[in-house]
Design an enzyme around this catalytic site. Sequence first.
Site, PDB file in Angstrom:
ATOM      1  N   ASP A   1       0.808  -1.217   0.000  1.00 41.66           N
ATOM      2  CA  ASP A   1       0.000   0.000   0.000  1.00 41.66           C
ATOM      3  C   ASP A   1       0.842   1.269   0.000  1.00 41.66           C
ATOM      4  O   ASP A   1       2.038   1.260   0.299  1.00 41.66           O
ATOM      5  CB  ASP A   1      -0.949   0.012   1.201  1.00 41.66           C
ATOM      6  CG  ASP A   1      -0.210  -0.089   2.531  1.00 41.66           C
ATOM      7  OD1 ASP A   1       0.766  -0.857   2.616  1.00 41.66           O
ATOM      8  OD2 ASP A   1      -0.605   0.604   3.489  1.00 41.66           O
TER       9      ASP A   1
ATOM     10  N   GLU B   1      -0.500  -1.936   5.224  1.00 41.79           N
ATOM     11  CA  GLU B   1       0.416  -1.824   6.360  1.00 41.79           C
ATOM     12  C   GLU B   1       0.314  -0.452   7.004  1.00 41.79           C
ATOM     13  O   GLU B   1       0.377  -0.324   8.231  1.00 41.79           O
ATOM     14  CB  GLU B   1       1.860  -2.086   5.911  1.00 41.79           C
ATOM     15  CG  GLU B   1       2.870  -2.106   7.054  1.00 41.79           C
ATOM     16  CD  GLU B   1       3.312  -0.730   7.522  1.00 41.79           C
ATOM     17  OE1 GLU B   1       3.450  -0.534   8.747  1.00 41.79           O
ATOM     18  OE2 GLU B   1       3.485   0.179   6.680  1.00 41.79           O
ATOM     19  N   GLU B   2       0.155   0.590   6.175  1.00 41.62           N
ATOM     20  CA  GLU B   2       0.112   1.949   6.705  1.00 41.62           C
ATOM     21  C   GLU B   2      -1.160   2.202   7.517  1.00 41.62           C
ATOM     22  O   GLU B   2      -1.244   3.194   8.232  1.00 41.62           O
ATOM     23  CB  GLU B   2       0.197   2.966   5.559  1.00 41.62           C
ATOM     24  CG  GLU B   2       1.490   2.905   4.752  1.00 41.62           C
ATOM     25  CD  GLU B   2       2.706   3.406   5.524  1.00 41.62           C
ATOM     26  OE1 GLU B   2       2.549   3.846   6.679  1.00 41.62           O
ATOM     27  OE2 GLU B   2       3.821   3.336   4.973  1.00 41.62           O
TER      28      GLU B   2
ATOM     29  N   ARG C   1      18.887  -6.846  13.765  1.00 38.44           N
ATOM     30  CA  ARG C   1      19.176  -7.011  15.182  1.00 38.44           C
ATOM     31  C   ARG C   1      18.215  -8.016  15.796  1.00 38.44           C
ATOM     32  O   ARG C   1      17.096  -8.217  15.323  1.00 38.44           O
ATOM     33  CB  ARG C   1      19.091  -5.680  15.932  1.00 38.44           C
ATOM     34  CG  ARG C   1      17.684  -5.190  16.162  1.00 38.44           C
ATOM     35  CD  ARG C   1      17.615  -3.808  16.787  1.00 38.44           C
ATOM     36  NE  ARG C   1      18.446  -3.631  17.949  1.00 38.44           N
ATOM     37  CZ  ARG C   1      18.120  -3.975  19.199  1.00 38.44           C
ATOM     38  NH1 ARG C   1      16.934  -4.553  19.406  1.00 38.44           N
ATOM     39  NH2 ARG C   1      18.925  -3.773  20.198  1.00 38.44           N
TER      40      ARG C   1
ATOM     41  N   HIS D   1       7.788   9.001   4.221  1.00 36.48           N
ATOM     42  CA  HIS D   1       6.543   9.772   4.336  1.00 36.48           C
ATOM     43  C   HIS D   1       6.739  11.236   3.922  1.00 36.48           C
ATOM     44  O   HIS D   1       5.869  12.057   4.185  1.00 36.48           O
ATOM     45  CB  HIS D   1       5.947   9.676   5.747  1.00 36.48           C
ATOM     46  CG  HIS D   1       5.492   8.291   6.113  1.00 36.48           C
ATOM     47  ND1 HIS D   1       4.458   8.054   6.988  1.00 36.48           N
ATOM     48  CD2 HIS D   1       5.915   7.068   5.727  1.00 36.48           C
ATOM     49  CE1 HIS D   1       4.287   6.741   7.126  1.00 36.48           C
ATOM     50  NE2 HIS D   1       5.175   6.125   6.361  1.00 36.48           N
TER      51      HIS D   1
END
Length: 426
Positions: A115, A173-174, A213, A400
Site C-alpha cells: 500500500d 500496512e500503513e 538485530r 513519508h
Amino acid sequence: MVSTSSKPLNIDLSRIRSDIQALQPQLVAWRRKLHQRPELGFQEHLTAEFVAEKLQQWGIEYQTGIAKTGIVAVIRGEERGARSEEEAYTSVLPTVGDKIRDSRLPVLAIRADMDALPIQEENDVPYRSQHDGVMHACGHDGHTAIALGTAYYLSQHRDTFSGTVKIIFQPAEEGPGGAKPMIEAGVLKNPDVDAIIGLHLWNNLPLGTVGVRSGALMAAVETFHCTILGKGGHGAMPHQTVDSIVVAAQIVNGLQTIVARNIDPIESAVVTVGKLHAGTALNVIADTANMSGTVRYFNPKFEGYLAQRIEQIIAGICQSHGATYELNYSQLYPPVINDPGMAEFVRSQAVRVVETPLGIVPECQTMGGEDMSFFLQQVPGCYFFLGAANLSRNLAYPHHHPRFDFDETALGMGVEIFVRCVENFS
C-alpha cells in the site's frame, strides 16, 4: 534530509549473482510502474492485478482476495538428495530447526507490503505518481518489486532449495493494518509456516548496508483521542467558566511525566500529543478542547500500562478543575520483535551481499511501527532494514516525505538476500 551518513558504501555487484543482476532492469521497471499507480490500504486492486498477472505468467501457484486485496504465492522447491538432513539445517536457528526436522519439508514465508500513503508527490521524475494525492512515500513499491523478483528467480531455480516458500503480498500496512486479517484468513497455514522474514527499504541507512538485530526492532503503536469538556464563557469573566484550554495544557505537560518519571530510564518509550484544537475567538473561553497523540514502546510489558497512566493523569487533572473528558484509546500494532536465531540467520546471509564490517548495522532500532509484528507473534522470524539512501543522488529524503525516493540498486540486493535465505533455510 538525512545526514551525510547516507552516502552509500562501495557496492560490490559481484556479490549479486549474474541472474539477479540481469533481472535488475525488470525490478526497476516493475517498481516504477507500481510507483505510478499507488493505492491506499485495502484498495490495492491495480497492484494486486499486476502481481497476479506476473505470478500467472511465471506459472507460480497463488491465491488472491485474501483480506480483500492480499495475495499469497507458493513456490515448491525440489528435494535435493545430495544434502544430508544434518547439513540441511546447520544454518537454521535451533528452535525452528527442531520443528522442521519433524516435518522434513521446511516452509519459509517472505512478506512484502503493497500500500501507499495519502501524500501528494513532489518528485519531478518520469515515474511520479499518476494518482492525485496518493504516493508510494515509504518504499512499498520497492518491497513488492523485490518480492516479485524473488518469486521469479525461485520459480526458475527450484532445484536450488528444498521445501516451500510462501510469498505474502500484504495490503494496508500503513493502516488500518492488513497483517492481522491475513493471518486470520490462514496465510500461515496449509502448509504451516516455520519462519518468516521481511525487509524494509530504509532511507535512514545508506545504500550498501543492512540493519538487522535480535529482539525489538520497531515499536508498538498506540493512539489516543481525548475531548476535554469544560464550560465556556467570556474571556473577561474566567471565574464563570471551566477553561478547557487550561485543562488541556496541564494534561499535555502531565503526560510528559509518564516517560520521565514512570518508565525505567534504561527502557524507551514515547508519549506525544500531536494535535490540540480548541477555541473559536480570542475573547471566548472554549468549552471543549480536542487532543490526539501517539504512544510508542519496545518492551511488551508496557502494553496496557501506558494507557492506564494516560487516563489516570487526564482524569486527575480534569477532576481538579471541574472538567470531564471522553477518551478513546487504541492499541494498533505490537512491537516488532525478532527471534534471536532468525536474526542471526538473516545476518549470516546478508554479510555475503554487503561489505563487512560496515555493511551490517546491528543497532538500528526505531520508534516507527510496523504490522509485521503480528506475523512475528505467530512464528519465529526476522524483519530487517535494507539501506537505500544515496545522498549524492539526492535520494535521501525521509520516509513519508513528498519527495521520498530511494536508490533502486537496493532492489537487486534485496532479491539476493531473500534468495540466499531461502537456499540456506531449506
